[in-house]
Design an enzyme around this catalytic site. Structure first.
Site, mmCIF file in Angstrom:
data_model
loop_
_atom_site.group_PDB
_atom_site.id
_atom_site.type_symbol
_atom_site.label_atom_id
_atom_site.label_comp_id
_atom_site.label_asym_id
_atom_site.label_seq_id
_atom_site.Cartn_x
_atom_site.Cartn_y
_atom_site.Cartn_z
ATOM 1 N N HIS A 168 0.820 -1.211 0.000
ATOM 2 C CA HIS A 168 0.000 0.000 0.000
ATOM 3 C C HIS A 168 0.853 1.261 0.000
ATOM 4 O O HIS A 168 0.339 2.349 -0.273
ATOM 5 C CB HIS A 168 -0.964 -0.006 1.182
ATOM 6 C CG HIS A 168 -0.326 0.166 2.520
ATOM 7 N ND1 HIS A 168 -0.057 -0.883 3.368
ATOM 8 C CD2 HIS A 168 0.098 1.276 3.182
ATOM 9 C CE1 HIS A 168 0.479 -0.429 4.474
ATOM 10 N NE2 HIS A 168 0.599 0.880 4.393
ATOM 11 N N ASP A 199 0.515 -7.674 1.219
ATOM 12 C CA ASP A 199 0.863 -6.277 1.477
ATOM 13 C C ASP A 199 2.380 -6.073 1.531
ATOM 14 O O ASP A 199 2.901 -5.396 2.428
ATOM 15 C CB ASP A 199 0.223 -5.783 2.775
ATOM 16 C CG ASP A 199 0.147 -4.261 2.850
ATOM 17 O OD1 ASP A 199 0.538 -3.606 1.860
ATOM 18 O OD2 ASP A 199 -0.295 -3.741 3.890
ATOM 19 N N SER A 277 4.773 2.059 8.165
ATOM 20 C CA SER A 277 4.469 0.992 7.224
ATOM 21 C C SER A 277 5.704 0.635 6.397
ATOM 22 O O SER A 277 6.363 1.497 5.822
ATOM 23 C CB SER A 277 3.343 1.415 6.281
ATOM 24 O OG SER A 277 2.155 1.613 6.996
#
Length: 552
Positions: A168, A199, A277
């Site tokens: 993402h 992911d 992230s």
């Protein structure tokens, strides 16, 4: 002596200074205050009965505070005027006696554990900051894109001159740049593979200067519960590298928000914020045991973060190295039911020692559609017995969902499935494949497909489309018929799509249909409709009547 202590009490006026807290970039520790566990071992100094009977002399200012033991015993109160609070340290001599030292400084906090910092520091140099420019598709006007925007996240260098980050973080990317720790240069990166289900994304940089002086991160084993983890990255709140620490709180099959799938995941109590992230999670030996990727935001939850563990990471890397591209995580292609009810087990012909799960439906597009049937009882997968609740042995004292066994396979692998059918046991060698959804969770970086005829804009439904039209709560706000297909319908063929009229471009030929939005329709009399399409495209400045994938 009593008078002397009373005099000292008079001279010590004002508020007691706060307990000092030492902060560093790599470690955070604090000196326990009087209400901590260390306060349980402190005893109020009583030199003689006269002092104990002496009434408290109050000076001006606020009343002095006192700390109590958890039990609340008044005899265990620690007076704010005690020698420990006045800079007078108690000591015990070697002969068992005690005394006091006047003017002794407060005991300093313990020094930081620099040996643990040294273990993490070399790996921290491999953590990079990821700068990405995104250009998302415009699902309302699928022939064009939205305005571009920028984001920043984290990543880390591993073997083979490659970088890992979250999928993402680089979704719908137009440009990706990386910056090393302590550097002022941003290096242009190339995206090698994106795994939306797990992911994870893999990047590389062509400039040799980027790889100089950096040791790649090494991967460690799957951690155990309560193992210490350190999350490193570039979250919001600053521009430099950030370090947060915690322990492994839970390990189970998790729902990956970005991938709309379920894979093995770690829950930790270290803070994971926006920008973390893609950053690595290190163990106490400085080896990477996971990638930070999401956190739980709820009013009843605090410090719940999630990490992609090394088995999922290695599956992604080996899949890319084996096939030259990312092929995905295979599934068994069934819906199943627990067999915990005794009467249900008897009705299915199961013996007292037999355990398993019941198949409710089999996806028509799955390779096992011709082998497995509804009401079959899956007893084992690749020789591993499945319990009535759908779990299998994982590690000592732990169990996990049997989908973990499936996710360890690769697309195209075979698996031996043992089932109970009509009180007879059958074994099938099943070829595993990826999931074909009627409403896909991603469009995999491609422009959304569309087709225009007579001003009717036909679009294929996907989860990003629903999110664009109805927001993050699309599962509550989207039309019921679409949600029913999204949650329960199965694709009958590999190329089946759910198509709706997203909007109607006003023209004379479609008068009376202007209010149709996100509706399935039956198209009639296409001859006149196709003839009017060209004029409608010119009026609304649309370059083509269909997306590029439909032209092919």
């Amino acid at each position: 002596r009593v008078a002397q202590k009373m005099g000292e009490n008079k001279r010590k006026r004002g508020r007691q200074p706060k307990t000092p807290v030492a902060d560093t970039m790599d470690l955070q520790y604090s000196n326990p205050g009087p209400t901590s566990a260390a306060a349980d071992d402190v005893v109020a100094p009583t030199t003689n009965t006269a002092e104990a009977a002496e009434p408290n002399r109050r000076g001006r200012g606020r009343p002095r505070k006192s700390a109590k033991h958890p039990g609340g015993d008044s005899d265990a109160e620690i007076s704010a005027a005690s020698p420990e609070r006045r800079g007078i340290g108690r000591f015990h001599d070697h002969n068992g006696g005690d005394g006091c030292v006047v003017g002794a400084a407060e005991v300093p906090p313990p020094p930081p554990r620099w040996e643990s910092v040294a273990k993490v520091m070399p790996s921290m140099d491999a953590v990079v900051k990821v700068f990405c420019v995104h250009t998302e598709p415009n699902f309302s006007l699928p022939w064009q894109r939205k305005r571009q925007y920028s984001s920043s996240s984290s990543g880390f260098i591993f073997a083979g001159r490659r970088v890992l980050t979250n999928a993402h973080s680089v979704e719908h990317h137009t440009q990706v740049k990386l910056k090393k720790r302590g550097s002022d240069t941003k290096y242009l990166a190339t995206v090698l593979a994106i795994g939306n289900e797990c992911d994870i994304a893999m990047l590389t940089v062509s400039d040799n200067e980027f790889w100089e002086g950096v040791s790649p991160v090494e991967f460690g084993d799957l951690p155990a519960l309560q193992d210490a983890v350190t999350v490193v990255g570039y979250p919001i709140g600053g521009d430099t590298i950030s370090v947060t620490s915690g322990v492994v709180s839970r390990m189970e099959i998790l729902s990956y928000v970005h991938g709309s799938t379920e894979l093995l995941g770690l829950q930790i109590d270290a803070a994971i914020n926006s920008g973390n992230s893609g950053g690595p999670a290190f163990n106490d030996k400085g080896k990477c045991v996971g990638i930070a990727f999401q956190s739980l935001k709820h009013e009843d939850a605090e410090n719940i973060g999630y990490v992609i563990p090394t088995p999922v990471i290695m599956h992604f890397i080996q899949d890319y190295e084996k096939n030259g591209s990312y092929t995905g995580f295979p599934i068994l292609g069934i819906e199943w039911q627990k067999m915990e009810n005794p009467d249900l087990r008897v009705s299915m012909g199961m013996g007292p020692q037999q355990k398993g799960v019941r198949i409710k439906r089999v996806e028509p597009t799955a390779p096992e559609y011709n082998a497995l049937k509804p009401s079959d009882i899956i007893l084992s997968f690749d020789g591993v017995k499945i319990a009535n609740d759908g779990t299998v042995p994982f590690r000592h004292g732990e169990r996990i969902g049997f989908s973990y066994l499936v996710s360890q396979k690769y697309t195209g692998d075979n698996a031996l499935v043992k089932v109970l059918r009509d009180s007879k046991i059958f074994e099938f060698n099943i070829n595993l494949a990826t999931h074909k959804r009627l409403i896909p969770a991603h469009i995999k970086g491609k422009p959304p497909p569309y087709y225009i005829v007579a001003g009717f804009v036909f679009s294929a439904i996907s989860v990003p489309y629903l999110r664009s039209e109805y927001g993050k709560d699309y599962e509550f706000d989207a039309p019921v018929k679409i949600l029913d297909k999204h949650l329960h319908a199965m694709a009958q063929s590999v190329d089946e799509q759910l198509v709706v009229v997203s909007q109607v471009l006003v023209a004379d030929i479609n008068i009376g249909y202007e209010d149709i939005v996100n509706t399935q329709v039956v198209v009639l009399q296409t001859k006149n409709a196709k003839a009017a399409t060209l004029d409608i495209l010119t009026t609304h400045c649309i370059p083509s009547a269909m997306s590029d994938d439909l032209k092919a």
